[in-house]
Write an enzyme that holds these catalytic residues in place. Structure first.
Site, short mmCIF file in Angstrom:
data_model
loop_
_atom_site.label_atom_id
_atom_site.label_comp_id
_atom_site.label_asym_id
_atom_site.label_seq_id
_atom_site.Cartn_x
_atom_site.Cartn_y
_atom_site.Cartn_z
N GLU A 1 -12.98 -0.51 17.02
CA GLU A 1 -13.65 -0.20 16.12
C GLU A 1 -14.81 -0.61 16.00
O GLU A 1 -15.20 -1.76 16.68
CB GLU A 1 -12.84 -0.27 14.45
N VAL B 1 0.60 -0.99 -0.03
CA VAL B 1 0.22 0.32 -0.19
C VAL B 1 0.90 1.73 0.13
O VAL B 1 0.52 2.27 -0.47
CB VAL B 1 -0.66 0.56 1.32
N HIS C 1 -13.04 2.51 8.87
CA HIS C 1 -11.96 1.45 8.16
C HIS C 1 -12.74 1.16 6.51
O HIS C 1 -13.39 0.09 6.94
CB HIS C 1 -12.98 0.72 9.47
N ARG D 1 -3.32 0.54 10.59
CA ARG D 1 -3.95 0.26 12.06
C ARG D 1 -4.08 1.76 13.20
O ARG D 1 -2.60 2.10 13.18
CB ARG D 1 -3.49 -1.05 12.91
N VAL E 1 -4.56 5.03 7.25
CA VAL E 1 -5.29 3.49 6.46
C VAL E 1 -4.02 2.42 7.06
O VAL E 1 -5.17 1.38 6.62
CB VAL E 1 -5.04 4.48 5.09
N ASP F 1 -8.81 5.76 9.53
CA ASP F 1 -9.87 5.35 8.67
C ASP F 1 -9.65 3.93 9.70
O ASP F 1 -10.72 3.06 9.56
CB ASP F 1 -8.76 4.83 7.24
N1 LIG Z 1 -7.58 0.19 6.02
C1 LIG Z 1 -7.73 -0.63 5.61
O1 LIG Z 1 -8.84 -0.63 4.92
C2 LIG Z 1 -6.52 -1.42 4.77
C3 LIG Z 1 -5.64 -0.95 5.58
N2 LIG Z 1 -4.81 -2.36 5.71
C4 LIG Z 1 -3.43 -1.99 6.28
O2 LIG Z 1 -2.16 -1.28 5.95
C5 LIG Z 1 -0.71 -1.80 6.50
C6 LIG Z 1 0.55 -1.85 5.15
O3 LIG Z 1 -0.79 -2.72 4.07
P1 LIG Z 1 0.51 -3.37 2.95
O4 LIG Z 1 0.87 -2.65 2.20
O5 LIG Z 1 -0.86 -4.51 2.12
O6 LIG Z 1 1.30 -4.84 4.31
P2 LIG Z 1 2.52 -4.78 3.49
O7 LIG Z 1 3.70 -5.44 4.35
O8 LIG Z 1 3.02 -5.58 1.63
O9 LIG Z 1 3.72 -3.81 4.15
C7 LIG Z 1 3.50 -3.26 5.19
C8 LIG Z 1 5.09 -2.72 5.57
O10 LIG Z 1 5.39 -2.34 6.39
C9 LIG Z 1 6.84 -2.43 7.11
N3 LIG Z 1 6.82 -2.17 8.58
C10 LIG Z 1 6.97 -3.32 9.37
N4 LIG Z 1 7.39 -2.53 10.16
C11 LIG Z 1 7.70 -1.02 10.20
C12 LIG Z 1 7.81 -0.56 10.77
N5 LIG Z 1 8.05 -0.29 12.58
N6 LIG Z 1 8.59 0.75 10.22
C13 LIG Z 1 7.65 1.83 8.76
N7 LIG Z 1 7.54 0.14 8.54
C14 LIG Z 1 7.37 -1.23 8.82
C15 LIG Z 1 7.17 -3.66 6.01
O11 LIG Z 1 8.47 -3.66 5.75
C16 LIG Z 1 6.31 -3.68 5.34
O12 LIG Z 1 7.31 -3.33 4.09
C17 LIG Z 1 -1.13 -2.68 7.28
O13 LIG Z 1 -1.90 -2.52 8.37
C18 LIG Z 1 -2.49 -3.88 7.50
O14 LIG Z 1 -3.50 -4.03 7.48
C19 LIG Z 1 -4.23 -2.66 4.50
C20 LIG Z 1 -5.60 -2.26 2.83
C21 LIG Z 1 -6.54 -1.80 3.47
O1 LIG Z 2 -7.11 -5.64 4.38
C1 LIG Z 2 -6.80 -4.86 5.58
O2 LIG Z 2 -5.48 -5.02 6.72
C2 LIG Z 2 -8.36 -4.16 6.36
O3 LIG Z 2 -8.15 -3.63 7.20
C3 LIG Z 2 -9.18 -4.20 5.65
O4 LIG Z 2 -10.31 -4.58 6.42
P1 LIG Z 2 -11.36 -5.20 5.93
O5 LIG Z 2 -11.38 -6.21 5.56
O6 LIG Z 2 -12.28 -4.13 4.94
O7 LIG Z 2 -12.35 -4.71 7.35
#
Ligand SMILES: NC(=O)C1=CN([C@@H]2O[C@H](COP(=O)(O)OP(=O)(O)OC[C@H]3O[C@@H](n4cnc5c(N)ncnc54)[C@H](O)[C@@H]3O)[C@@H](O)[C@H]2O)C=CC1
Ligand SMILES: O=C(O)C(=O)COP(=O)(O)O
Length: 597
Positions: A315, A204, A333, A284, A282, A310
């Site tokens: 929540e 992301v 969210h 956690r 966006v 978000d």
């Molecule tokens: N609001 C929503 O609906 C959504 C939220 N998310 C959240 O977004 C976050 C990222 O998702 P992705 O990019 O798919 O995961 P990802 O695993 O591809 O990226 C996470 C990155 O964070 C880095 N990271 C780990 N520890 C760290 C630290 N201490 N400081 C800085 N960077 C660090 C990792 O090296 C990795 O590159 C997750 O927490 C996920 O749950 C993802 C999709 C939807």
């Molecule tokens: O994929 C994630 O990490 C999200 O935060 C998305 O959450 P949701 O599936 O929409 O409840």
């Protein structure tokens, strides 16, 4: 030769219930311990097995229709949303798999309540902070997620919040709806030329960075684990945490919630930020200390601090002070909530769950090794061999011994980096533990179960000359510091030793102690030590045929003609006590053991 080891306590061997032997160890023909899953054991199924004809999948949160339909082709699907924790615990013992999003806590109680039936938890999204991974692993339950299908949706939502916050869209909208027209109050800031710090440069984060570059922003990122070349390719500079937060006009959070990122934005870090910084979350809620954020907003420590959130620690959020704050834009969210992402996520998770229920290794396993498909197909016959050697070796241990230390040697012509042994080690562990306990061991919980039982498994490689076409030539399993109920299984150095190879895709036992044998590892095996002399094969064969026991294989390994020999006899059927006793009574037979594979 490289060696690695896991740690140890003590694994006690119960009195034999999976093997019978006379002369050296008299025991009764008590019933074999057959687990309800044992019918599947001869297949190289790696993780789990569906119980019954059709598994039951509980979908506990709204999942895209395409995913539900895909699940229905394979399973009985129970879509029950908004369950209380108690209702979830009550239902779970009837389910083989559970699919959730971020709104369901899959706690230790859920695994404990499942009575061992729950074998897969599918997280229809990325973040798995709502699943107790340690409890899942301890219960041998695979956790899979859908890590890719909502990346763009989350990045787009991050950009929406960024732009909306810069221009006070939410606040201005609310005021217009309240009948006001405050053009001077809602003057915003421009994005072009501003510095955006992306915290967490993963899927992301990098998509947000790419889009922000397109808006003319200067993008820096902090991620201790991100490869520099990926950042360079997008034109993003990777910087330290302090530099990122101190130089940013906008901060966008995209790291997972872990102990290291918990409340990473707090009183201390807010104090280091620029005046007027704007923060988007966006990721956690837990990565921000929400009380500290309210303090920073209220005290105006950082003038005009704004936040667009978000996600929240709890929540829906209980802290109305935060969400009601004038400088806060809040969404419930919604990061992953686009039509496209939800369909994609639903299909991604349904495929992963169905695959796992079919015993395939999931590509998105969170708590088990991910083994690429091509490696897997090469290793399949060796996976079966590994389990069977473990199963044989432990049945050779005399009752009362404590198995603490097992050495596994992989004979291979391949270079050390070319052989992933995690799967093999897990299956040897399964073979070693299951015959002597009620534990269900799989790839997910093998290392945990071994450690818990005090079983130390040291692995080493024996680098062979020859063609590296096959990943392995042989696997040898040795158990040290134990007594054996079949003394001939002991090597010169006193360990129980069995060795096997794969021939035409079928696992074979090729060595017992110092004796070379060759018997296919199907059905069961009788090992007999005798004084080598004419007619032995005939005598044993005719006793077995009188008991209507079909012999699949026979092989004799001897040290020298007319000296000691070990005869390995593969049998399709289980011989009766009487038949085994008669074999033991043949005068030349010095010891023998019946082993269930
Ligand atoms: N609001 C929503 O609906 C959504 C939220 N998310 C959240 O977004 C976050 C990222 O998702 P992705 O990019 O798919 O995961 P990802 O695993 O591809 O990226 C996470 C990155 O964070 C880095 N990271 C780990 N520890 C760290 C630290 N201490 N400081 C800085 N960077 C660090 C990792 O090296 C990795 O590159 C997750 O927490 C996920 O749950 C993802 C999709 C939807
Ligand atoms: O994929 C994630 O990490 C999200 O935060 C998305 O959450 P949701 O599936 O929409 O409840």
């Amino acid at each position: 030769m490289a060696a690695s080891a896991s740690s140890a306590i003590n694994l006690s061997i119960k009195p034999s219930h999976t093997s019978l032997s006379w002369k050296t160890h008299l025991s009764s023909t008590s019933a074999l311990a057959v687990s309800p899953l044992s019918g599947h054991r001869h297949y190289p199924r790696f993780v789990i097995y569906a119980v019954g004809d059709k598994p039951t999948v509980l979908v506990a949160e709204k999942l895209g229709e395409a995913g539900v339909n895909l699940l229905k082709e394979f399973a009985d699907v129970d879509c029950s949303y908004n369950l209380t924790p108690e209702e979830l615990c009550n239902k779970i013992s009837l389910c083989d798999a559970l699919i959730v999003r971020s709104g369901t806590k899959v706690s230790r109680e859920v695994f404990e309540s499942s009575g061992g039936r729950l074998k897969v938890v599918g997280r229809a999204g990325v973040g798995i902070d709502n699943v107790d991974l340690a409890a899942a692993t301890e219960h041998g339950c695979l956790v899979v997620n859908a890590p890719t299908a909502n990346t763009v949706a989350a990045a787009e939502h991050g950009i929406s919040l960024l732009t909306a916050m810069a221009r006070n869209v939410a606040q201005a909208d609310a005021s217009v709806k309240a009948g006001k027209w405050l053009r001077n109050k809602y003057v915003g800031v421009s994005l072009v030329g501003k510095t955006l710090a992306v915290m967490g440069f993963g899927k992301v984060g990098s998509e947000v960075a790419r889009r922000a570059k397109g808006l003319g922003m200067h993008v820096i990122a902090h991620d201790p684990y991100a490869p520099a070349d990926r950042a360079r390719a997008i034109g993003v500079e990777l910087v330290s945490f302090d530099k990122a937060i101190a130089s940013a006009d906008f901060i966008s959070l995209h790291m997972p919630l872990t102990p290291a990122t918990n409340k990473v934005l707090n009183d201390e870090t807010f104090a280091k930020m620029k005046k007027g910084v704007r923060i988007v979350n966006v990721a956690r809620g837990g990565v921000i200390d929400e009380d500290a954020l309210v303090r920073a907003l209220d005290a105006g420590i950082v003038a005009q601090l704004q936040a667009a959130l978000d996600v929240f620690t709890v929540e829906p959020p209980k802290d109305s002070k935060l969400v009601q704050h004038e400088n806060v834009t809040a969404t419930p969210h919604l990061g992953a909530s686009t039509m496209e992402a939800q369909e994609g996520v639903a299909i991604e998770i349904a495929e992963a769950v169905v695959g796992a229920l079919n015993g395939e290794l999931a590509a998105t396993a969170v708590n088990a090794p991910m083994v690429p498909a091509e490696v897997l197909s090469e290793l399949k016959p060796f996976v079966a061999l590994a389990e069977k050697l473990g199963r044989l070796a432990v049945q050779l241990v005399a009752g009362g011994s404590g198995v603490k230390s097992v050495k596994v040697t992989y004979g291979s012509a391949r270079g050390p980096d070319d052989l992933d042994t995690r799967l093999l080690r897990a299956m040897i562990t399964k073979g070693l533990i299951e015959p002597i306990s009620s534990s269900f061991v799989n790839l997910v919980n093998a290392d945990f179960t071994a450690k818990q039982r005090g079983l130390r498994i040291a692995e080493q490689r024996s680098l062979l000359n020859g063609s590296p076409e096959s990943p392995l030539e042989f696997i040898q399993v040795q158990i040290s510091s134990v007594e054996s109920k079949f003394a001939s299984a002991l090597s010169d150095s006193g360990e129980i030793r069995v060795e096997g190879r794969v021939k035409d895709g079928i696992p074979h036992l090729t060595k017992v102690g110092s004796f070379e044998v060759d018997v296919s590892l199907e059905g069961s095996i009788i090992l007999c030590r005798q004084v080598d002399q004419p007619g032995m094969i005939g005598k044993v064969g005719s006793i077995l045929s009188e008991g209507n026991v079909n012999v699949s294989f026979m092989s004799v390994g001897r040290v020298a003609p007319r000296k000691h020999a070990v005869m390995a006899i593969g049998v399709d059927d289980q011989p009766s006590n009487e038949i085994l006793k008669r074999i033991g009574e043949i005068p030349a037979v010095e010891e023998f053991v019946y082993l269930k594979i």
